[in-house]
Design a protein around this motif. Structure first.
Motif, PDB file in Angstrom:
ATOM      1  N   PRO A  75      30.969 177.626  -8.647  1.00 28.62           N
ATOM      2  CA  PRO A  75      29.607 177.586  -9.204  1.00 28.62           C
ATOM      3  C   PRO A  75      28.685 178.531  -8.437  1.00 28.62           C
ATOM      4  CG  PRO A  75      29.902 175.772  -7.692  1.00 28.62           C
ATOM      5  CD  PRO A  75      31.218 176.519  -7.711  1.00 28.62           C
ATOM      6  N   SER A  76      27.486 178.697  -8.901  1.00 29.39           N
ATOM      7  CA  SER A  76      26.537 179.548  -8.191  1.00 29.39           C
ATOM      8  C   SER A  76      25.887 178.783  -7.035  1.00 29.39           C
ATOM      9  CB  SER A  76      25.464 180.071  -9.141  1.00 29.39           C
ATOM     10  OG  SER A  76      24.804 179.000  -9.776  1.00 29.39           O
ATOM     11  N   THR A  77      25.773 177.463  -7.164  1.00 27.71           N
ATOM     12  CA  THR A  77      25.287 176.638  -6.064  1.00 27.71           C
ATOM     13  C   THR A  77      26.173 175.406  -5.958  1.00 27.71           C
ATOM     14  OG1 THR A  77      23.734 175.429  -7.454  1.00 27.71           O
ATOM     15  CG2 THR A  77      22.881 177.375  -6.344  1.00 27.71           C
ATOM     16  N   LEU A  78      26.321 174.920  -4.732  1.00 30.48           N
ATOM     17  CA  LEU A  78      27.186 173.769  -4.473  1.00 30.48           C
ATOM     18  C   LEU A  78      26.631 173.003  -3.291  1.00 30.48           C
ATOM     19  CD1 LEU A  78      29.873 172.296  -5.043  1.00 30.48           C
ATOM     20  CD2 LEU A  78      31.003 173.942  -3.555  1.00 30.48           C
ATOM     21  N   SER A  79      26.418 171.704  -3.485  1.00 32.01           N
ATOM     22  CA  SER A  79      25.969 170.839  -2.395  1.00 32.01           C
ATOM     23  C   SER A  79      27.023 169.776  -2.171  1.00 32.01           C
ATOM     24  CB  SER A  79      24.632 170.173  -2.747  1.00 32.01           C
ATOM     25  OG  SER A  79      23.595 171.116  -2.772  1.00 32.01           O
TER      26      SER A  79
ATOM     27  N   SER B 107      40.321 193.661  -5.227  1.00 29.14           N
ATOM     28  CA  SER B 107      40.498 195.078  -4.951  1.00 29.14           C
ATOM     29  C   SER B 107      41.898 195.501  -5.373  1.00 29.14           C
ATOM     30  CB  SER B 107      40.291 195.355  -3.460  1.00 29.14           C
ATOM     31  OG  SER B 107      40.533 196.716  -3.161  1.00 29.14           O
ATOM     32  N   LYS B 108      42.022 196.754  -5.719  1.00 24.01           N
ATOM     33  CA  LYS B 108      43.332 197.289  -6.064  1.00 24.01           C
ATOM     34  C   LYS B 108      43.540 198.584  -5.288  1.00 24.01           C
ATOM     35  CE  LYS B 108      41.270 199.249 -10.245  1.00 24.01           C
ATOM     36  NZ  LYS B 108      41.322 199.255 -11.721  1.00 24.01           N
ATOM     37  N   PRO B 109      44.728 199.157  -5.349  1.00 25.94           N
ATOM     38  CA  PRO B 109      44.975 200.410  -4.633  1.00 25.94           C
ATOM     39  C   PRO B 109      43.911 201.451  -4.934  1.00 25.94           C
ATOM     40  CG  PRO B 109      47.013 199.540  -5.480  1.00 25.94           C
ATOM     41  CD  PRO B 109      45.920 198.643  -6.015  1.00 25.94           C
ATOM     42  N   GLY B 110      43.419 202.118  -3.896  1.00 27.46           N
ATOM     43  CA  GLY B 110      42.254 202.977  -4.047  1.00 27.46           C
ATOM     44  C   GLY B 110      41.062 202.322  -3.413  1.00 27.46           C
ATOM     45  N   ASN B 111      41.204 200.995  -3.202  1.00 30.29           N
ATOM     46  CA  ASN B 111      40.297 200.246  -2.358  1.00 30.29           C
ATOM     47  C   ASN B 111      38.900 200.045  -2.904  1.00 30.29           C
ATOM     48  OD1 ASN B 111      40.604 198.693  -0.156  1.00 30.29           O
ATOM     49  ND2 ASN B 111      40.229 200.263   1.359  1.00 30.29           N
ATOM     50  N   GLN B 112      38.674 200.145  -4.223  1.00 32.77           N
ATOM     51  CA  GLN B 112      37.380 199.764  -4.762  1.00 32.77           C
ATOM     52  C   GLN B 112      37.318 198.242  -4.767  1.00 32.77           C
ATOM     53  OE1 GLN B 112      35.877 201.908  -8.283  1.00 32.77           O
ATOM     54  NE2 GLN B 112      37.846 202.931  -8.293  1.00 32.77           N
ATOM     55  N   PHE B 113      36.251 197.716  -4.197  1.00 32.55           N
ATOM     56  CA  PHE B 113      36.055 196.275  -4.153  1.00 32.55           C
ATOM     57  C   PHE B 113      35.039 195.859  -5.216  1.00 32.55           C
ATOM     58  CE2 PHE B 113      38.080 194.571  -0.296  1.00 32.55           C
ATOM     59  CZ  PHE B 113      38.570 195.746   0.241  1.00 32.55           C
ATOM     60  N   TYR B 114      35.357 194.790  -5.926  1.00 35.09           N
ATOM     61  CA  TYR B 114      34.433 194.217  -6.891  1.00 35.09           C
ATOM     62  C   TYR B 114      34.147 192.789  -6.451  1.00 35.09           C
ATOM     63  CZ  TYR B 114      35.593 198.223  -9.777  1.00 35.09           C
ATOM     64  OH  TYR B 114      35.778 199.510 -10.239  1.00 35.09           O
ATOM     65  N   PHE B 115      32.865 192.488  -6.273  1.00 37.37           N
ATOM     66  CA  PHE B 115      32.468 191.201  -5.740  1.00 37.37           C
ATOM     67  C   PHE B 115      31.981 190.263  -6.837  1.00 37.37           C
ATOM     68  CE2 PHE B 115      32.439 191.452  -1.106  1.00 37.37           C
ATOM     69  CZ  PHE B 115      32.688 192.800  -0.921  1.00 37.37           C
ATOM     70  N   GLY B 116      32.195 188.966  -6.607  1.00 40.53           N
ATOM     71  CA  GLY B 116      31.559 187.966  -7.438  1.00 40.53           C
ATOM     72  C   GLY B 116      30.082 187.846  -7.088  1.00 40.53           C
ATOM     73  N   THR B 117      29.364 187.041  -7.835  1.00 39.03           N
ATOM     74  CA  THR B 117      27.908 186.943  -7.669  1.00 39.03           C
ATOM     75  C   THR B 117      27.485 185.959  -6.590  1.00 39.03           C
ATOM     76  OG1 THR B 117      27.907 185.435  -9.538  1.00 39.03           O
ATOM     77  CG2 THR B 117      27.320 187.716  -9.995  1.00 39.03           C
ATOM     78  N   GLY B 118      28.451 185.284  -5.964  1.00 42.91           N
ATOM     79  CA  GLY B 118      28.126 184.449  -4.819  1.00 42.91           C
ATOM     80  C   GLY B 118      27.944 182.975  -5.155  1.00 42.91           C
ATOM     81  N   THR B 119      28.270 182.133  -4.169  1.00 35.83           N
ATOM     82  CA  THR B 119      28.050 180.687  -4.260  1.00 35.83           C
ATOM     83  C   THR B 119      27.264 180.259  -3.030  1.00 35.83           C
ATOM     84  OG1 THR B 119      30.083 180.268  -5.492  1.00 35.83           O
ATOM     85  CG2 THR B 119      29.144 178.415  -4.234  1.00 35.83           C
ATOM     86  N   SER B 120      26.128 179.643  -3.261  1.00 33.42           N
ATOM     87  CA  SER B 120      25.321 179.135  -2.157  1.00 33.42           C
ATOM     88  C   SER B 120      25.768 177.716  -1.854  1.00 33.42           C
ATOM     89  CB  SER B 120      23.842 179.164  -2.526  1.00 33.42           C
ATOM     90  OG  SER B 120      23.070 178.622  -1.480  1.00 33.42           O
ATOM     91  N   LEU B 121      26.423 177.535  -0.717  1.00 34.78           N
ATOM     92  CA  LEU B 121      26.938 176.227  -0.305  1.00 34.78           C
ATOM     93  C   LEU B 121      25.979 175.569   0.669  1.00 34.78           C
ATOM     94  CD1 LEU B 121      29.195 174.068  -0.102  1.00 34.78           C
ATOM     95  CD2 LEU B 121      30.172 175.428   1.739  1.00 34.78           C
ATOM     96  N   THR B 122      25.605 174.338   0.371  1.00 36.47           N
ATOM     97  CA  THR B 122      24.780 173.547   1.281  1.00 36.47           C
ATOM     98  C   THR B 122      25.569 172.314   1.679  1.00 36.47           C
ATOM     99  OG1 THR B 122      22.742 174.274   0.217  1.00 36.47           O
ATOM    100  CG2 THR B 122      22.611 172.309   1.604  1.00 36.47           C
ATOM    101  N   VAL B 123      25.734 172.108   2.974  1.00 29.69           N
ATOM    102  CA  VAL B 123      26.407 170.927   3.484  1.00 29.69           C
ATOM    103  C   VAL B 123      25.329 169.991   4.035  1.00 29.69           C
ATOM    104  CG1 VAL B 123      28.092 170.011   5.101  1.00 29.69           C
ATOM    105  CG2 VAL B 123      28.464 172.253   4.027  1.00 29.69           C
ATOM    106  N   ILE B 124      25.237 168.819   3.437  1.00 34.61           N
ATOM    107  CA  ILE B 124      24.182 167.865   3.777  1.00 34.61           C
ATOM    108  C   ILE B 124      24.665 166.947   4.896  1.00 34.61           C
ATOM    109  CG2 ILE B 124      22.686 166.045   2.870  1.00 34.61           C
ATOM    110  CD1 ILE B 124      23.347 167.311   0.049  1.00 34.61           C
ATOM    111  N   PRO B 125      23.948 166.934   6.022  1.00 32.69           N
ATOM    112  CA  PRO B 125      24.417 166.093   7.155  1.00 32.69           C
ATOM    113  C   PRO B 125      24.328 164.612   6.828  1.00 32.69           C
ATOM    114  CG  PRO B 125      22.790 167.721   7.861  1.00 32.69           C
ATOM    115  CD  PRO B 125      22.798 167.732   6.362  1.00 32.69           C
TER     116      PRO B 125
END
Lengths: 111, 114
Positions: A8-12, A93-111
C-alpha cells in the motif's frame, strides 16, 4: 519500459506486528529487485535485494520473496520496531542497470 | 571514502535560470545516475551513465543535460529552470552495469524554482 507498482502507499502497524509491502513489475527481463529504506530528510539506503534466480532471501527480521511467474515481489518485516518507521521503495532492474522505482510505502510503527 | 557527494544541498532558482548540480563518487563505480523525487511519485530516473563518455536518457530527461568526462563526476545541468523542476535530486552510483547491484545514493539536492 518497465512499470513498477507498489502497495500500500501507507501502512500502520503495532510494534511487534509484521508488515508486508508488495510490488509488481511488468518487464519479464528484469532480474534484480532491491528494497530501499528512506528516513525523513535522508537518502535512500539498501536494506535487502534479490535476484531472479532466487525465490526468497532473509536478513534477520527482513525477508523478500519473488514470484517470477506472477511478476511480483514482497518485503516482509517481522517484529516491527519504532525505528522501522520510514518510507520503503521497491525497484526493478534489468541488464543495462536502469532502475525503476515504485512510488513508496510510508510505514508507521505505533509503540 | 566519501562515497557519493552532491553539491549544493539547497538551491533556489528563478524561472529561466540555469545551473549545474554536482555529483562525485570515489568508489570507482562504472554506473552513475540522476533521479528526481517528488511526493507520491517515488524516484524517477532522469539520465544515467554506464561509464566515462557514455550517457543515456531515463524516464524524465526533458529539460536536463548530463555529461560524463571522468569516472568520478556526473554533473546534471538545468538549461532553463521551470517551476515543474522543483524537486529533490539524488545522484547514485553502483559498481557495474552489466550486472545490476546496490546503488549508493548521495545526500540529495533540494531545488526550488520560483
Amino acid at each position: 519500459g518497465e512499470n513498477v507498482e507498489q502497495h500500500p502507499s501507507t501502512l500502520s502497524v503495532q510494534e511487534g506486528d509484521s508488515a508486508v509491502i508488495k510490488c509488481t513489475y511488468s518487464d519479464s527481463a528484469s532480474n534484480y529487485f532491491p528494497w530501499y529504506k528512506q528516513e525523513l530528510g535522508k537518502r535512500p539506503q539498501l536494506i535487502i535485494d534479490i535476484r531472479s534466480n532466487v525465490g526468497e532471501k532473509k536478513d534477520q527480521r527482513i525477508a523478500v520473496t519473488l514470484n517470477k511467474t506472477a511478476k511480483h515481489f514482497s518485503l516482509h518485516i517481522t517484529e516491527t520496531q519504532p525505528e522501522d518507521s520510514a518510507v520503503y521503495f521497491c525497484a526493478a532492474s534489468k541488464p543495462g542497470n536502469q532502475f525503476y522505482f515504485g512510488t513508496g510505502t510510508s510505514l508507521t510503527v505505533i509503540p | 571514502n566519501a562515497g557519493v557527494t552532491q553539491t549544493p544541498k539547497f538551491q533556489v532558482l528563478k524561472t529561466g535560470q540555469s545551473m549545474t548540480l554536482q555529483c562525485a563518487q570515489d568508489m570507482n563505480h562504472e554506473y552513475m545516475s540522476w533521479y528526481r523525487q517528488d511526493p507520491g511519485m517515488g524516484l524517477r530516473l532522469i539520465h544515467y551513465s554506464v561509464g566515462a563518455g557514455i550517457t543515456d536518457q531515463g524516464e524524465v530527461p526533458n529539460g536536463y543535460n548530463v555529461s560524463r568526462s571522468t569516472t568520478e563526476d556526473f554533473p546534471l545541468r538545468l538549461l532553463s529552470a521551470a517551476p515543474s523542476q522543483t524537486s529533490v535530486y539524488f545522484c547514485a552510483s553502483s559498481r557495474g552495469h552489466t550486472l545490476a547491484g546496490e546503488q549508493y545514493f548521495g545526500p540529495g539536492t533540494r531545488l526550488t524554482v520560483t
